[in-house]
Design an enzyme around this catalytic site. Structure first.
Site, short mmCIF file in Angstrom:
data_model
loop_
_atom_site.label_atom_id
_atom_site.label_comp_id
_atom_site.label_asym_id
_atom_site.label_seq_id
_atom_site.Cartn_x
_atom_site.Cartn_y
_atom_site.Cartn_z
N SER A 136 -29.39 21.35 46.65
CA SER A 136 -29.23 19.91 46.40
C SER A 136 -28.27 19.31 47.43
O SER A 136 -28.47 18.20 47.92
CB SER A 136 -28.66 19.67 45.00
OG SER A 136 -29.46 20.29 44.04
N GLU A 195 -32.30 16.20 38.45
CA GLU A 195 -30.98 15.55 38.51
C GLU A 195 -30.85 14.77 39.82
O GLU A 195 -30.34 13.63 39.84
CB GLU A 195 -29.86 16.59 38.41
CG GLU A 195 -29.73 17.25 37.04
CD GLU A 195 -30.81 18.29 36.74
OE1 GLU A 195 -31.47 18.76 37.69
OE2 GLU A 195 -31.01 18.62 35.55
N ARG A 198 -60.61 25.88 17.14
CA ARG A 198 -59.80 26.68 16.24
C ARG A 198 -59.86 26.13 14.82
O ARG A 198 -59.57 24.94 14.59
CB ARG A 198 -58.34 26.69 16.73
CG ARG A 198 -57.37 27.41 15.84
CD ARG A 198 -57.61 28.90 15.84
NE ARG A 198 -56.53 29.61 15.15
CZ ARG A 198 -56.62 30.88 14.80
NH1 ARG A 198 -57.72 31.58 15.08
NH2 ARG A 198 -55.62 31.47 14.19
N GLU A 238 -38.41 20.20 46.08
CA GLU A 238 -38.37 18.86 46.68
C GLU A 238 -37.39 17.94 45.94
O GLU A 238 -37.62 16.74 45.78
CB GLU A 238 -39.77 18.26 46.79
CG GLU A 238 -40.63 19.09 47.74
CD GLU A 238 -41.88 18.41 48.22
OE1 GLU A 238 -41.89 17.18 48.31
OE2 GLU A 238 -42.84 19.14 48.54
C1 LIG Z 1 -40.49 28.24 44.38
C2 LIG Z 1 -39.58 27.42 45.26
C3 LIG Z 1 -40.07 26.89 46.44
C4 LIG Z 1 -39.25 26.15 47.29
N1 LIG Z 1 -39.72 25.70 48.50
C5 LIG Z 1 -38.85 25.16 49.39
C6 LIG Z 1 -39.29 24.83 50.73
O1 LIG Z 1 -40.46 24.99 51.09
N2 LIG Z 1 -38.37 24.36 51.60
C7 LIG Z 1 -37.06 24.17 51.25
O2 LIG Z 1 -36.28 23.77 52.10
N3 LIG Z 1 -36.63 24.45 49.99
C8 LIG Z 1 -37.48 24.95 49.07
N4 LIG Z 1 -37.05 25.26 47.80
C9 LIG Z 1 -35.66 25.01 47.43
C10 LIG Z 1 -35.48 23.89 46.42
O3 LIG Z 1 -35.73 22.64 47.02
C11 LIG Z 1 -34.05 24.03 45.87
O4 LIG Z 1 -34.03 25.20 45.07
C12 LIG Z 1 -33.63 22.81 45.07
O5 LIG Z 1 -33.47 21.70 45.90
C13 LIG Z 1 -32.31 23.06 44.31
O6 LIG Z 1 -31.35 23.65 45.12
P1 LIG Z 1 -30.57 24.96 44.58
O7 LIG Z 1 -31.59 25.95 44.15
O8 LIG Z 1 -29.59 25.37 45.59
O9 LIG Z 1 -29.83 24.46 43.28
P2 LIG Z 1 -28.38 23.74 43.24
O10 LIG Z 1 -28.34 22.67 44.26
O11 LIG Z 1 -27.34 24.79 43.27
O12 LIG Z 1 -28.40 23.08 41.80
C14 LIG Z 1 -28.10 23.79 40.60
C15 LIG Z 1 -28.16 22.79 39.44
O13 LIG Z 1 -27.15 21.80 39.63
C16 LIG Z 1 -27.72 20.51 39.63
N5 LIG Z 1 -27.00 19.66 40.57
C17 LIG Z 1 -26.70 19.94 41.85
N6 LIG Z 1 -26.02 18.91 42.40
C18 LIG Z 1 -25.93 17.96 41.44
C19 LIG Z 1 -25.34 16.67 41.40
N7 LIG Z 1 -24.73 16.13 42.45
N8 LIG Z 1 -25.42 15.96 40.24
C20 LIG Z 1 -26.04 16.49 39.16
N9 LIG Z 1 -26.61 17.73 39.15
C21 LIG Z 1 -26.54 18.44 40.26
C22 LIG Z 1 -29.17 20.73 40.07
O14 LIG Z 1 -29.99 19.67 39.69
C23 LIG Z 1 -29.49 22.03 39.37
O15 LIG Z 1 -29.83 21.78 38.05
C24 LIG Z 1 -37.89 25.93 46.92
C25 LIG Z 1 -37.41 26.45 45.70
C26 LIG Z 1 -38.22 27.19 44.88
C27 LIG Z 1 -37.66 27.74 43.60
#
Ligand SMILES: Cc1cc2nc3c(=O)[nH]c(=O)nc-3n(C[C@H](O)[C@H](O)[C@H](O)COP(=O)(O)OP(=O)(O)OC[C@H]3O[C@@H](n4cnc5c(N)ncnc54)[C@H](O)[C@@H]3O)c2cc1C
Length: 379
Positions: free
Chosen positions: A131, A367, A267, A363
Protein backbone atom coordinates in the site's frame (compact mmCIF):
# COMPACT_ATOMS: atom_id res chain seq x y z
CA UNK A 1 -28.76 8.79 -20.16
CA UNK A 2 -28.21 5.45 -21.90
CA UNK A 3 -28.57 2.13 -20.08
CA UNK A 4 -28.23 -0.09 -23.15
CA UNK A 5 -25.02 -1.23 -24.77
CA UNK A 6 -24.10 0.04 -28.23
CA UNK A 7 -24.16 -2.48 -31.07
CA UNK A 8 -20.37 -2.90 -31.08
CA UNK A 9 -20.26 -3.31 -27.29
CA UNK A 10 -22.91 -6.01 -27.42
CA UNK A 11 -20.95 -7.81 -30.11
CA UNK A 12 -17.77 -7.72 -28.00
CA UNK A 13 -19.73 -9.01 -25.00
CA UNK A 14 -21.34 -11.86 -26.93
CA UNK A 15 -18.09 -12.93 -28.59
CA UNK A 16 -16.27 -12.92 -25.24
CA UNK A 17 -19.11 -14.85 -23.57
CA UNK A 18 -18.96 -17.47 -26.29
CA UNK A 19 -15.16 -17.81 -25.98
CA UNK A 20 -15.25 -17.87 -22.18
CA UNK A 21 -18.06 -20.41 -21.86
CA UNK A 22 -16.75 -22.75 -24.54
CA UNK A 23 -12.99 -22.46 -24.02
CA UNK A 24 -12.24 -21.12 -20.52
CA UNK A 25 -15.04 -22.58 -18.40
CA UNK A 26 -14.40 -26.30 -19.06
CA UNK A 27 -10.74 -25.97 -18.02
CA UNK A 28 -11.31 -23.61 -15.03
CA UNK A 29 -11.13 -26.39 -12.39
CA UNK A 30 -7.60 -27.20 -13.57
CA UNK A 31 -6.48 -23.73 -12.45
CA UNK A 32 -6.13 -25.10 -8.93
CA UNK A 33 -3.41 -27.65 -9.51
CA UNK A 34 -2.07 -27.68 -13.09
CA UNK A 35 1.38 -26.00 -13.23
CA UNK A 36 1.00 -25.51 -17.00
CA UNK A 37 -2.35 -23.73 -16.63
CA UNK A 38 -0.95 -20.20 -16.96
CA UNK A 39 1.12 -20.78 -20.08
CA UNK A 40 -1.71 -22.69 -21.75
CA UNK A 41 -4.13 -19.87 -20.90
CA UNK A 42 -1.79 -17.36 -22.52
CA UNK A 43 -1.72 -19.51 -25.65
CA UNK A 44 -5.54 -19.58 -25.76
CA UNK A 45 -5.78 -15.83 -25.18
CA UNK A 46 -3.21 -15.33 -27.95
CA UNK A 47 -5.01 -17.61 -30.41
CA UNK A 48 -8.33 -15.88 -29.80
CA UNK A 49 -6.67 -12.46 -30.10
CA UNK A 50 -7.40 -11.28 -26.56
CA UNK A 51 -3.83 -10.30 -25.65
CA UNK A 52 -4.08 -7.20 -27.84
CA UNK A 53 -7.57 -6.01 -27.00
CA UNK A 54 -6.31 -2.75 -25.45
CA UNK A 55 -3.66 -2.18 -28.12
CA UNK A 56 -4.44 0.11 -31.08
CA UNK A 57 -4.91 -1.60 -34.44
CA UNK A 58 -1.84 0.14 -35.90
CA UNK A 59 0.29 -1.95 -33.49
CA UNK A 60 -1.50 -5.20 -34.26
CA UNK A 61 -4.11 -5.06 -31.51
CA UNK A 62 -7.88 -5.01 -31.42
CA UNK A 63 -8.16 -1.36 -30.41
CA UNK A 64 -10.97 -1.92 -27.94
CA UNK A 65 -12.21 0.90 -25.74
CA UNK A 66 -12.05 0.60 -21.96
CA UNK A 67 -15.77 -0.17 -21.89
CA UNK A 68 -15.41 -2.99 -24.42
CA UNK A 69 -12.42 -4.42 -22.55
CA UNK A 70 -14.43 -4.35 -19.30
CA UNK A 71 -17.30 -6.22 -20.97
CA UNK A 72 -14.90 -8.87 -22.27
CA UNK A 73 -13.13 -9.16 -18.90
CA UNK A 74 -16.44 -9.67 -17.09
CA UNK A 75 -17.31 -12.59 -19.35
CA UNK A 76 -13.90 -14.19 -18.91
CA UNK A 77 -14.02 -13.85 -15.12
CA UNK A 78 -17.50 -15.37 -15.11
CA UNK A 79 -15.90 -18.50 -16.56
CA UNK A 80 -12.44 -18.43 -14.94
CA UNK A 81 -10.99 -15.70 -12.73
CA UNK A 82 -7.41 -16.95 -13.13
CA UNK A 83 -7.64 -16.44 -16.90
CA UNK A 84 -9.07 -12.93 -16.53
CA UNK A 85 -6.37 -12.04 -13.98
CA UNK A 86 -3.57 -13.15 -16.34
CA UNK A 87 -4.98 -10.85 -19.01
CA UNK A 88 -5.49 -8.05 -16.47
CA UNK A 89 -1.82 -8.10 -15.40
CA UNK A 90 -0.67 -8.19 -19.03
CA UNK A 91 -2.84 -5.14 -19.71
CA UNK A 92 -1.19 -3.22 -16.86
CA UNK A 93 2.04 -3.32 -18.88
CA UNK A 94 0.11 -2.38 -22.02
CA UNK A 95 -1.38 0.65 -20.22
CA UNK A 96 2.11 1.79 -19.16
CA UNK A 97 3.16 1.90 -22.81
CA UNK A 98 -0.06 3.53 -23.99
CA UNK A 99 0.17 6.27 -21.37
CA UNK A 100 3.88 7.08 -21.35
CA UNK A 101 5.59 5.09 -24.10
CA UNK A 102 7.35 7.15 -26.76
CA UNK A 103 6.93 6.35 -30.47
CA UNK A 104 9.98 4.06 -30.50
CA UNK A 105 8.90 2.12 -27.38
CA UNK A 106 5.37 1.66 -28.71
CA UNK A 107 6.66 0.54 -32.10
CA UNK A 108 9.00 -1.97 -30.51
CA UNK A 109 6.88 -3.48 -27.74
CA UNK A 110 3.15 -3.09 -28.44
CA UNK A 111 3.18 -5.51 -31.43
CA UNK A 112 5.11 -8.02 -29.29
CA UNK A 113 2.53 -7.72 -26.49
CA UNK A 114 -0.38 -7.95 -28.94
CA UNK A 115 0.97 -11.08 -30.61
CA UNK A 116 1.92 -12.80 -27.37
CA UNK A 117 5.60 -12.83 -28.26
CA UNK A 118 5.99 -11.19 -24.86
CA UNK A 119 3.59 -11.36 -21.91
CA UNK A 120 3.47 -8.27 -19.76
CA UNK A 121 3.83 -7.81 -16.00
CA UNK A 122 3.65 -4.77 -13.71
CA UNK A 123 6.23 -4.85 -10.93
CA UNK A 124 5.50 -2.28 -8.25
CA UNK A 125 5.07 -4.17 -4.96
CA UNK A 126 7.98 -5.05 -2.68
CA UNK A 127 8.28 -6.66 0.76
CA UNK A 128 8.03 -3.24 2.46
CA UNK A 129 6.14 -1.36 -0.21
CA UNK A 130 2.61 -2.61 -0.90
CA UNK A 131 0.00 0.00 0.00
CA UNK A 132 2.89 2.32 0.87
CA UNK A 133 4.24 2.29 -2.69
CA UNK A 134 6.55 5.24 -2.21
CA UNK A 135 8.63 3.19 0.23
CA UNK A 136 10.40 1.29 -2.58
CA UNK A 137 13.87 -0.19 -2.03
CA UNK A 138 14.56 -1.10 -5.66
CA UNK A 139 16.96 1.40 -7.21
CA UNK A 140 17.86 2.41 -10.75
CA UNK A 141 21.22 4.20 -11.00
CA UNK A 142 22.25 5.99 -14.17
CA UNK A 143 25.43 4.57 -15.75
CA UNK A 144 26.19 6.18 -19.13
CA UNK A 145 23.48 5.20 -21.60
CA UNK A 146 22.05 2.64 -19.18
CA UNK A 147 20.35 2.39 -15.82
CA UNK A 148 21.49 -0.35 -13.44
CA UNK A 149 18.56 -1.81 -11.54
CA UNK A 150 18.91 -3.59 -8.20
CA UNK A 151 16.12 -4.91 -5.99
CA UNK A 152 13.41 -7.50 -5.51
CA UNK A 153 9.72 -7.20 -6.40
CA UNK A 154 7.16 -9.55 -4.88
CA UNK A 155 3.63 -10.82 -5.54
CA UNK A 156 4.01 -10.03 -9.26
CA UNK A 157 1.24 -11.53 -11.40
CA UNK A 158 2.70 -13.20 -14.53
CA UNK A 159 6.11 -12.90 -12.84
CA UNK A 160 7.06 -16.43 -13.86
CA UNK A 161 5.90 -16.17 -17.48
CA UNK A 162 6.46 -12.53 -18.48
CA UNK A 163 8.66 -11.44 -21.35
CA UNK A 164 8.38 -7.73 -20.57
CA UNK A 165 8.23 -6.35 -17.03
CA UNK A 166 7.49 -2.73 -16.21
CA UNK A 167 9.52 -2.14 -13.08
CA UNK A 168 9.24 0.85 -10.74
CA UNK A 169 12.49 1.90 -9.07
CA UNK A 170 13.93 4.80 -7.09
CA UNK A 171 16.11 7.11 -9.16
CA UNK A 172 16.31 9.91 -6.57
CA UNK A 173 15.52 9.00 -2.96
CA UNK A 174 15.45 12.65 -1.84
CA UNK A 175 12.42 13.32 -4.06
CA UNK A 176 10.02 10.78 -2.46
CA UNK A 177 7.22 9.89 -4.92
CA UNK A 178 8.76 12.23 -7.51
CA UNK A 179 11.99 10.23 -7.35
CA UNK A 180 10.47 7.01 -8.73
CA UNK A 181 10.90 6.05 -12.40
CA UNK A 182 9.48 3.25 -14.55
CA UNK A 183 11.47 1.01 -16.93
CA UNK A 184 10.65 -1.58 -19.56
CA UNK A 185 12.75 -4.66 -18.82
CA UNK A 186 13.07 -7.56 -21.25
CA UNK A 187 13.23 -10.63 -19.07
CA UNK A 188 16.08 -12.25 -21.01
CA UNK A 189 18.38 -9.41 -19.84
CA UNK A 190 21.33 -10.51 -17.69
CA UNK A 191 20.65 -9.62 -14.07
CA UNK A 192 16.93 -10.35 -14.29
CA UNK A 193 15.73 -13.54 -12.60
CA UNK A 194 12.54 -15.13 -11.37
CA UNK A 195 12.45 -15.78 -7.63
CA UNK A 196 10.05 -17.58 -5.32
CA UNK A 197 6.71 -18.62 -6.83
CA UNK A 198 3.90 -18.14 -4.28
CA UNK A 199 1.55 -20.93 -3.20
CA UNK A 200 -1.79 -19.13 -3.01
CA UNK A 201 -5.33 -19.47 -1.66
CA UNK A 202 -7.06 -18.61 -4.95
CA UNK A 203 -6.53 -17.68 -8.59
CA UNK A 204 -4.10 -20.57 -8.48
CA UNK A 205 -3.88 -20.70 -12.27
CA UNK A 206 -1.92 -17.44 -12.25
CA UNK A 207 1.80 -17.13 -11.65
CA UNK A 208 2.49 -14.85 -8.66
CA UNK A 209 6.07 -14.48 -7.67
CA UNK A 210 9.22 -12.56 -6.99
CA UNK A 211 11.24 -10.98 -9.75
CA UNK A 212 14.83 -10.02 -8.97
CA UNK A 213 17.12 -7.39 -10.44
CA UNK A 214 20.81 -7.93 -9.77
CA UNK A 215 22.87 -5.26 -11.54
CA UNK A 216 20.40 -5.51 -14.39
CA UNK A 217 21.45 -3.06 -17.15
CA UNK A 218 18.56 -1.43 -18.99
CA UNK A 219 19.05 1.14 -21.76
CA UNK A 220 17.98 4.66 -20.77
CA UNK A 221 15.78 4.50 -23.90
CA UNK A 222 13.63 1.99 -21.97
CA UNK A 223 12.65 4.52 -19.31
CA UNK A 224 8.95 5.37 -19.54
CA UNK A 225 8.41 9.12 -19.48
CA UNK A 226 10.82 11.42 -17.73
CA UNK A 227 12.95 10.51 -14.73
CA UNK A 228 10.64 10.82 -11.72
CA UNK A 229 7.43 10.09 -13.66
CA UNK A 230 7.09 6.53 -12.32
CA UNK A 231 4.75 7.12 -9.39
CA UNK A 232 2.47 9.30 -11.52
CA UNK A 233 2.42 6.59 -14.20
CA UNK A 234 1.56 3.86 -11.68
CA UNK A 235 -1.38 5.90 -10.37
CA UNK A 236 -2.61 6.73 -13.89
CA UNK A 237 -2.47 3.04 -14.85
CA UNK A 238 -4.32 1.93 -11.71
CA UNK A 239 -7.06 4.52 -12.28
CA UNK A 240 -7.69 3.00 -15.70
CA UNK A 241 -7.26 -0.64 -14.67
CA UNK A 242 -9.39 -0.68 -11.50
CA UNK A 243 -12.67 -0.82 -13.48
CA UNK A 244 -11.28 -4.04 -14.98
CA UNK A 245 -10.79 -5.49 -11.50
CA UNK A 246 -14.37 -4.40 -10.89
CA UNK A 247 -15.33 -6.31 -14.03
CA UNK A 248 -13.51 -9.40 -12.72
CA UNK A 249 -15.68 -9.06 -9.59
CA UNK A 250 -18.88 -8.77 -11.68
CA UNK A 251 -17.99 -11.95 -13.54
CA UNK A 252 -17.31 -13.98 -10.40
CA UNK A 253 -20.43 -12.64 -8.68
CA UNK A 254 -22.61 -13.42 -11.71
CA UNK A 255 -21.25 -16.97 -11.87
CA UNK A 256 -21.97 -17.45 -8.15
CA UNK A 257 -25.49 -16.05 -8.49
CA UNK A 258 -26.18 -18.38 -11.44
CA UNK A 259 -24.95 -21.36 -9.41
CA UNK A 260 -27.07 -20.35 -6.41
CA UNK A 261 -30.23 -19.97 -8.51
CA UNK A 262 -29.75 -23.36 -10.14
CA UNK A 263 -28.96 -25.09 -6.86
CA UNK A 264 -31.89 -23.47 -5.05
CA UNK A 265 -34.28 -24.75 -7.73
CA UNK A 266 -32.92 -28.30 -7.57
CA UNK A 267 -32.31 -28.84 -3.87
CA UNK A 268 -35.33 -30.11 -1.97
CA UNK A 269 -35.58 -29.41 1.77
CA UNK A 270 -38.55 -30.09 4.01
CA UNK A 271 -40.45 -31.34 0.97
CA UNK A 272 -40.03 -28.26 -1.22
CA UNK A 273 -37.34 -26.68 -3.42
CA UNK A 274 -34.99 -24.35 -1.53
CA UNK A 275 -36.06 -21.63 -3.96
CA UNK A 276 -39.59 -21.68 -2.46
CA UNK A 277 -38.29 -20.65 0.96
CA UNK A 278 -38.53 -16.95 1.61
CA UNK A 279 -35.08 -16.69 3.25
CA UNK A 280 -33.51 -18.06 0.07
CA UNK A 281 -35.56 -15.72 -2.10
CA UNK A 282 -34.52 -12.71 -0.04
CA UNK A 283 -30.87 -13.77 -0.27
CA UNK A 284 -31.09 -14.17 -4.06
CA UNK A 285 -32.85 -10.79 -4.38
CA UNK A 286 -30.13 -9.03 -2.35
CA UNK A 287 -27.37 -10.74 -4.33
CA UNK A 288 -28.90 -9.79 -7.69
CA UNK A 289 -29.63 -6.20 -6.63
CA UNK A 290 -26.15 -5.53 -5.29
CA UNK A 291 -24.64 -7.09 -8.41
CA UNK A 292 -26.63 -4.78 -10.71
CA UNK A 293 -25.60 -1.75 -8.62
CA UNK A 294 -21.95 -2.83 -8.89
CA UNK A 295 -22.35 -3.29 -12.65
CA UNK A 296 -23.57 0.30 -13.04
CA UNK A 297 -20.60 1.66 -11.08
CA UNK A 298 -18.10 -0.42 -13.06
CA UNK A 299 -19.52 0.46 -16.49
CA UNK A 300 -19.70 4.13 -15.47
CA UNK A 301 -16.06 4.20 -14.35
CA UNK A 302 -15.04 2.42 -17.57
CA UNK A 303 -16.87 5.11 -19.56
CA UNK A 304 -14.81 7.79 -17.79
CA UNK A 305 -11.61 5.84 -18.39
CA UNK A 306 -12.51 5.39 -22.07
CA UNK A 307 -13.03 9.15 -22.41
CA UNK A 308 -9.57 9.53 -20.89
CA UNK A 309 -10.21 13.06 -19.74
CA UNK A 310 -10.67 14.61 -16.34
CA UNK A 311 -9.94 13.03 -12.98
CA UNK A 312 -11.74 9.81 -12.32
CA UNK A 313 -9.64 8.26 -9.52
CA UNK A 314 -12.59 8.47 -7.11
CA UNK A 315 -15.05 6.85 -9.54
CA UNK A 316 -12.58 4.14 -10.47
CA UNK A 317 -11.92 3.33 -6.80
CA UNK A 318 -15.65 3.34 -6.01
CA UNK A 319 -16.22 0.81 -8.80
CA UNK A 320 -13.38 -1.46 -7.65
CA UNK A 321 -14.32 -1.20 -3.96
CA UNK A 322 -18.04 -1.79 -4.37
CA UNK A 323 -17.74 -4.52 -7.00
CA UNK A 324 -15.09 -6.50 -5.09
CA UNK A 325 -17.02 -6.31 -1.81
CA UNK A 326 -20.18 -7.27 -3.71
CA UNK A 327 -18.40 -10.30 -5.18
CA UNK A 328 -17.38 -11.28 -1.64
CA UNK A 329 -20.98 -10.94 -0.42
CA UNK A 330 -22.57 -12.71 -3.39
CA UNK A 331 -20.14 -15.64 -3.43
CA UNK A 332 -20.46 -16.05 0.35
CA UNK A 333 -24.27 -16.11 0.12
CA UNK A 334 -24.14 -18.51 -2.82
CA UNK A 335 -21.94 -20.88 -0.84
CA UNK A 336 -24.36 -20.67 2.10
CA UNK A 337 -27.25 -21.61 -0.20
CA UNK A 338 -25.26 -24.70 -1.20
CA UNK A 339 -25.01 -25.73 2.49
CA UNK A 340 -22.38 -28.41 3.19
CA UNK A 341 -22.05 -29.21 -0.51
CA UNK A 342 -20.71 -25.71 -1.09
CA UNK A 343 -17.78 -26.51 1.16
CA UNK A 344 -16.77 -29.49 -0.99
CA UNK A 345 -14.32 -29.27 -3.85
CA UNK A 346 -16.73 -31.07 -6.20
CA UNK A 347 -18.76 -27.86 -6.33
CA UNK A 348 -17.21 -24.92 -8.22
CA UNK A 349 -18.56 -22.41 -5.68
CA UNK A 350 -15.74 -23.60 -3.37
CA UNK A 351 -13.13 -22.35 -5.86
CA UNK A 352 -15.02 -19.10 -6.45
CA UNK A 353 -15.03 -18.47 -2.70
CA UNK A 354 -11.21 -18.69 -2.63
CA UNK A 355 -10.72 -16.89 -5.96
CA UNK A 356 -12.83 -13.80 -5.24
CA UNK A 357 -10.87 -12.86 -2.12
CA UNK A 358 -7.98 -11.38 -4.10
CA UNK A 359 -10.25 -8.72 -5.60
CA UNK A 360 -10.26 -6.80 -2.30
CA UNK A 361 -6.45 -6.89 -2.17
CA UNK A 362 -4.66 -6.45 -5.49
CA UNK A 363 -4.45 -3.18 -7.41
CA UNK A 364 -4.98 -1.47 -4.04
CA UNK A 365 -6.74 -2.92 -1.01
CA UNK A 366 -10.28 -1.86 -0.05
CA UNK A 367 -8.79 0.41 2.62
CA UNK A 368 -6.68 2.17 -0.01
CA UNK A 369 -9.74 2.56 -2.28
CA UNK A 370 -11.58 4.22 0.65
CA UNK A 371 -8.66 6.61 1.15
CA UNK A 372 -8.74 7.55 -2.55
CA UNK A 373 -12.53 8.07 -2.46
CA UNK A 374 -12.34 10.17 0.72
CA UNK A 375 -9.58 12.31 -0.81
CA UNK A 376 -11.77 12.82 -3.86
CA UNK A 377 -14.80 14.00 -1.92
CA UNK A 378 -12.85 16.14 0.55
CA UNK A 379 -10.78 18.09 -1.94
C1 LIG B 1 -2.26 -12.70 -5.85
C2 LIG B 1 -1.63 -11.32 -5.84
C3 LIG B 1 -1.27 -10.73 -7.03
C4 LIG B 1 -0.65 -9.49 -7.06
N1 LIG B 1 -0.21 -8.95 -8.25
C5 LIG B 1 0.55 -7.83 -8.22
C6 LIG B 1 1.16 -7.33 -9.44
O1 LIG B 1 0.98 -7.89 -10.53
N2 LIG B 1 1.97 -6.26 -9.35
C7 LIG B 1 2.21 -5.62 -8.16
O2 LIG B 1 2.97 -4.66 -8.16
N3 LIG B 1 1.62 -6.04 -7.01
C8 LIG B 1 0.82 -7.13 -7.01
N4 LIG B 1 0.24 -7.59 -5.85
C9 LIG B 1 0.48 -6.86 -4.60
C10 LIG B 1 -0.76 -6.16 -4.06
O3 LIG B 1 -1.08 -5.04 -4.86
C11 LIG B 1 -0.45 -5.80 -2.60
O4 LIG B 1 -0.41 -7.01 -1.87
C12 LIG B 1 -1.46 -4.84 -2.02
O5 LIG B 1 -1.36 -3.57 -2.62
C13 LIG B 1 -1.30 -4.68 -0.49
O6 LIG B 1 0.03 -4.49 -0.13
P1 LIG B 1 0.65 -5.40 1.04
O7 LIG B 1 0.39 -6.82 0.72
O8 LIG B 1 2.05 -4.98 1.26
O9 LIG B 1 -0.22 -5.04 2.31
P2 LIG B 1 0.04 -3.80 3.31
O10 LIG B 1 0.25 -2.57 2.52
O11 LIG B 1 1.07 -4.19 4.29
O12 LIG B 1 -1.36 -3.70 4.04
C14 LIG B 1 -1.74 -4.53 5.15
C15 LIG B 1 -3.13 -4.08 5.61
O13 LIG B 1 -3.05 -2.74 6.08
C16 LIG B 1 -3.97 -1.92 5.40
N5 LIG B 1 -3.39 -0.59 5.22
C17 LIG B 1 -2.17 -0.29 4.72
N6 LIG B 1 -1.99 1.04 4.71
C18 LIG B 1 -3.14 1.59 5.19
C19 LIG B 1 -3.57 2.92 5.41
N7 LIG B 1 -2.81 3.98 5.14
N8 LIG B 1 -4.82 3.11 5.92
C20 LIG B 1 -5.61 2.06 6.21
N9 LIG B 1 -5.24 0.76 6.02
C21 LIG B 1 -4.03 0.54 5.52
C22 LIG B 1 -4.18 -2.62 4.06
O14 LIG B 1 -5.37 -2.22 3.45
C23 LIG B 1 -4.16 -4.08 4.48
O15 LIG B 1 -5.41 -4.42 4.98
C24 LIG B 1 -0.43 -8.80 -5.83
C25 LIG B 1 -0.84 -9.39 -4.62
C26 LIG B 1 -1.42 -10.63 -4.60
C27 LIG B 1 -1.81 -11.24 -3.29
Amino acid sequence: MEFVLAEQERLVQETARDFAQKVLLPRAPRADDDPEFGRQTVELLRRHEYLGIMIPEEYGGGGMSCVEAVLATEQMARACLSSAAILGAHNLAVYCLLLMGDAQQKQQYLPQLASGQRIGAFALTEANAGSDVVNLSTTAARAGDDYVINGCKQFITNGGIAGLVVVFAVTDRSQGGRGISAFLVETEKPGFSIGKEENKMGIRGTSTGQVNFDNCHVPAANRLGKEGDGFKLAMMVLDRARPSVGAQALGVAQAALDMAVQYAKERVVFGQPLSEIQTTRFALADMATRLEAARLLVYRAATFAAAGTGRFSKDSSMAKLFASETAHFVVDQALQIHGGYGYMKEYPIERLYRDQRILEIYEGTSEIQRLVIARGILQ
